[in-house]
Design a protein around this motif. Structure first.
Motif, short mmCIF file in Angstrom:
data_model
loop_
_atom_site.label_atom_id
_atom_site.label_comp_id
_atom_site.label_asym_id
_atom_site.label_seq_id
_atom_site.Cartn_x
_atom_site.Cartn_y
_atom_site.Cartn_z
N PHE A 167 -7.23 -3.79 2.11
CA PHE A 167 -6.63 -2.65 2.78
C PHE A 167 -7.41 -2.38 4.06
O PHE A 167 -8.62 -2.18 4.03
CB PHE A 167 -6.65 -1.42 1.88
N VAL A 203 -5.72 3.81 -5.22
CA VAL A 203 -5.03 2.63 -4.69
C VAL A 203 -6.06 1.53 -4.44
O VAL A 203 -7.06 1.74 -3.76
CB VAL A 203 -4.29 2.98 -3.38
N TYR A 241 0.83 -1.21 0.00
CA TYR A 241 0.00 0.00 0.00
C TYR A 241 0.86 1.26 0.00
O TYR A 241 0.60 2.21 -0.74
CB TYR A 241 -0.94 0.01 1.21
N LYS A 242 1.90 1.24 0.82
CA LYS A 242 2.78 2.41 0.90
C LYS A 242 3.43 2.69 -0.44
O LYS A 242 3.55 3.84 -0.87
CB LYS A 242 3.83 2.19 1.98
N SER A 265 -4.74 8.76 -3.65
CA SER A 265 -5.21 7.84 -2.61
C SER A 265 -6.46 7.08 -3.03
O SER A 265 -6.61 5.89 -2.72
CB SER A 265 -5.49 8.62 -1.32
N TYR A 266 -7.36 7.74 -3.78
CA TYR A 266 -8.61 7.09 -4.18
C TYR A 266 -8.38 5.99 -5.23
O TYR A 266 -9.23 5.13 -5.44
CB TYR A 266 -9.61 8.10 -4.72
N ALA A 318 -3.55 0.99 7.96
CA ALA A 318 -2.92 1.64 6.80
C ALA A 318 -2.01 0.67 6.05
O ALA A 318 -0.91 1.02 5.62
CB ALA A 318 -2.14 2.89 7.22
N ALA A 358 0.74 4.10 -2.81
CA ALA A 358 0.32 5.44 -2.43
C ALA A 358 1.29 6.51 -2.91
O ALA A 358 0.93 7.67 -3.10
CB ALA A 358 0.16 5.52 -0.91
N ALA A 359 2.56 6.10 -3.13
CA ALA A 359 3.56 7.04 -3.64
C ALA A 359 3.43 7.22 -5.15
O ALA A 359 3.99 8.17 -5.72
CB ALA A 359 4.96 6.55 -3.30
#
Length: 595
Positions: free
Chosen positions: A570, A530, A518-519, A527-528, A575, A522-523
């Motif tokens: 998720f 992912v 996820y991390k 965000s929406y 997170a 997200a980069a």
């Protein structure tokens, strides 16, 4: 870009456009010069050239024409008349092309059926074409035998190398290799039907697209000029011959010019470079995922020792494109956009990475039959203004691509052998009351320089947290994560939420830190965008032309009772991705997680 570079690019575009016009300009719905005439003209000009290389054997143009004529004479002896349909259900081999070329000589229509189909899908394709006869190859005994009870009218089966049905190989030997007289096709025109080519069936049973003589001729000639093919070229075709890209555009690129088609039964990443070097290929035909497979493969000692100078295809994603060219030292690829049945198409003449084509300002009037309109992702319909008409998409705005339906060969839409399926592709009252346009079902965008970019398939783009999410964009981000081999992205509904959440079915090579994925995503993504869910599959589910299948995946969703593979979700509280358990699933569907 500096002014000199711009002028150079514009001049090259003009040259290529003129070459393309030279090759396709004499095609007409009202012409009596048909597909069979195109084949025979090429044979007469290149009779001694090698038409096919297949499993170490060569077939000259003269030998190809002789076999095609045997097919024609045999078919007529079976009582078939111009306009009758033959179902061709056979693996890749030169005889496949000789069969439908021969049937075209007799004025027959050929249904090019996916040789991977079985059961209901196979029977559906034969039935919808109302085939009077079925021709199979050496690999189709079991599926055709099993499907016969579902096929209407029990048409006779003739096999070239198989054991189910009559012996076609022996029968052909009894017939003349002399061409049927052109009078057999008397009265036929370019607007008459030549082939049925089927959609890949990613969303249900395949649809039979109707290809006229003129449309088939256009497809077979389209990539001769952009790739500058000559009789000295050898074109490596690993795509299925029942599909338009390999079986019509690729075969036509070779056989309309006196070049050689190097045909393989099916694509093999491990054998690709050996074949390319050993057969001295100079051109390739690709689908985007084929290029991805090659790029994901271990280094091969011959991957830069080849003579490939060009190629064409579609679906080549930007994250693969330049890496593919650089690693394998291929100077030029011609990416295109289009569908077998549609009237919207583009060619990337100048090789700009990511673009599927271009409409220069000075050619805008010649593309007045193509439009991009604002689109509502939720309703899956074009947006209409107060006057009830569609609204053009802005520069760099994704909109549905439409094609004005008209009588010109490039504007015609012949539809499918299913009126309901045909009607779904039509859009009326677009810019004026009463006009009629073809819906591509694709979102594309055009930039300020006229370059066209594919964005997504309608239905693949979904809406989550009030934002539109492109499955292609998410798939590209996943593919850049170490260890992820393929990524098939789609939307799934979560009870009690608006829109659809993202889900990705991935395959891996090596270790992938799913918990920490996820991390990483997200980069790379908003965000929406992912994905909420990750499913890990041993192999990607694709069609015969490497398109990802999604219907079954969407039906499975994220239910652990339906998915017998590693499944992650998720967790907004942690997170991070966590394994999907029954407890988490029950909490999720009851609204216990807030995304």
């Amino acid at each position: 870009m500096n002014p000199v570079a711009i002028l150079t690019r514009e001049f090259k575009f003009f040259q290529d456009a003129q070459l393309l016009k030279k090759w396709t300009g004499d095609i007409s719905p009202d012409s009596d010069f048909l597909v069979a005439d195109d084949f025979e003209r090429a044979v007469d000009a290149h009779r001694g050239n090698i038409a096919f290389r297949f499993e170490g054997k060569s077939t000259t143009y003269g030998e190809f024409d002789a076999l095609a004529s045997r097919f024609a004479n045999w078919a007529m002896a079976q009582g078939l008349k111009p306009g009758d349909c033959v179902a061709l259900y056979m693996e890749n081999r030169p005889e496949y092309v000789a069969a439908w070329a021969g049937f075209a000589k007799a004025g027959l229509v050929t249904a090019l059926i996916n040789h991977n189909l079985e059961g209901e899908g196979l029977a559906h394709c034969v039935n919808i074409a109302q085939a009077k006869l079925i021709v199979t190859g050496s690999d189709q005994d079991a599926p055709i035998r099993a499907a016969m009870g579902l096929i209407s009218g029990s048409p006779p089966v003739w096999s070239l190398g198989g054991k189910f049905g009559a012996d076609l190989g022996g029968a052909l030997e009894a017939f003349s290799e002399k061409r049927p007289d052109r009078s057999v096709r008397k009265g036929m025109l370019g607007k008459d039907l030549c082939l049925y080519v089927y959609t890949s069936g990613t969303t249900g049973l395949p649809k039979a697209a109707r290809l006229t003589q003129a449309r088939t001729q256009g497809m077979m000639r389209s990539f001769v000029a952009p790739c500058r093919i000559t009789p000295k070229d050898k074109i490596y075709i690993t795509l299925p011959l029942y599909h338009g890209t390999g079986g019509l555009c690729g075969i036509g690129q070779a056989l309309m010019t006196g070049a050689t088609a190097i045909v393989r039964r099916k694509f093999s990443a491990s054998a690709f470079w050996d074949d390319a070097v050993n057969e001295q290929a100079t051109a390739i035909v690709y689908i985007g995922e084929l290029c991805r497979y090659l790029l994901n493969s271990p280094p091969h000692p011959k991957e830069r020792a080849h003579r490939i100078r060009t190629g064409f295809g579609n679906g080549l994603r930007p994250e693969v494109w330049q890496a593919f060219l650089d690693r394998f030292n291929i100077p030029h690829l011609c990416e295109f956009y289009g569908s077998t049945e549609g009237n919207v198409s583009f060619l990337n003449f100048d090789g700009k990475v990511g673009a599927v084509g271009r409409i220069p300002g000075w050619l805008k009037s010649q593309f007045a039959n193509i439009a991009f309109v604002k689109f509502d992702i939720e309703t899956e319909q074009p947006v209409r203004g107060p006057d009830g008409l569609c609204i053009p998409a802005a520069v760099d705005e994704a909109g549905e691509a439409l094609g004005l339906i008209g009588d010109d060969v490039r504007q015609r839409f012949e539809g499918y052998n299913d009126q309901k399926a045909t009607e779904k592709k039509l859009l009326r009252d677009v810019f004026t009351k009463g006009d009629l346009w073809f819906r591509t079902g694709d979102l594309l965008r055009k930039d300020k320089d006229g370059y066209i970019y594919f964005v997504d398939r309608i239905g693949d783009t979904y809406r989550w947290k009030g934002e539109n999410v492109s499955t292609n964009e998410v798939g590209e981000a996943l593919s850049r994560v170490g260890g992820i081999k393929t990524a098939n992205v789609y939307g799934v509904a979560i009870p009690g939420t608006d829109g659809k959440a993202g889900m990705a079915a991935i395959t891996t090579e090596g270790e992938v830190d799913i918990a920490g994925l996820y991390k990483s995503l997200a980069a790379k993504l908003p965000s929406y965008a992912v994905p909420i869910f990750i499913r890990v599959q041993p192999e990607a589910e694709t069609t015969g032309t490497f398109k990802y299948r999604k219907v079954e995946l969407v039906a499975d969703g994220f239910d652990p009772d339906k998915v017998n593979e590693p499944l992650w979700m998720f967790d907004p509280e942690e997170a991070a991705y966590v394994p999907m358990t029954q407890g988490r699933y029950d909490r999720l569907v009851s609204g216990g997680f807030k995304f």
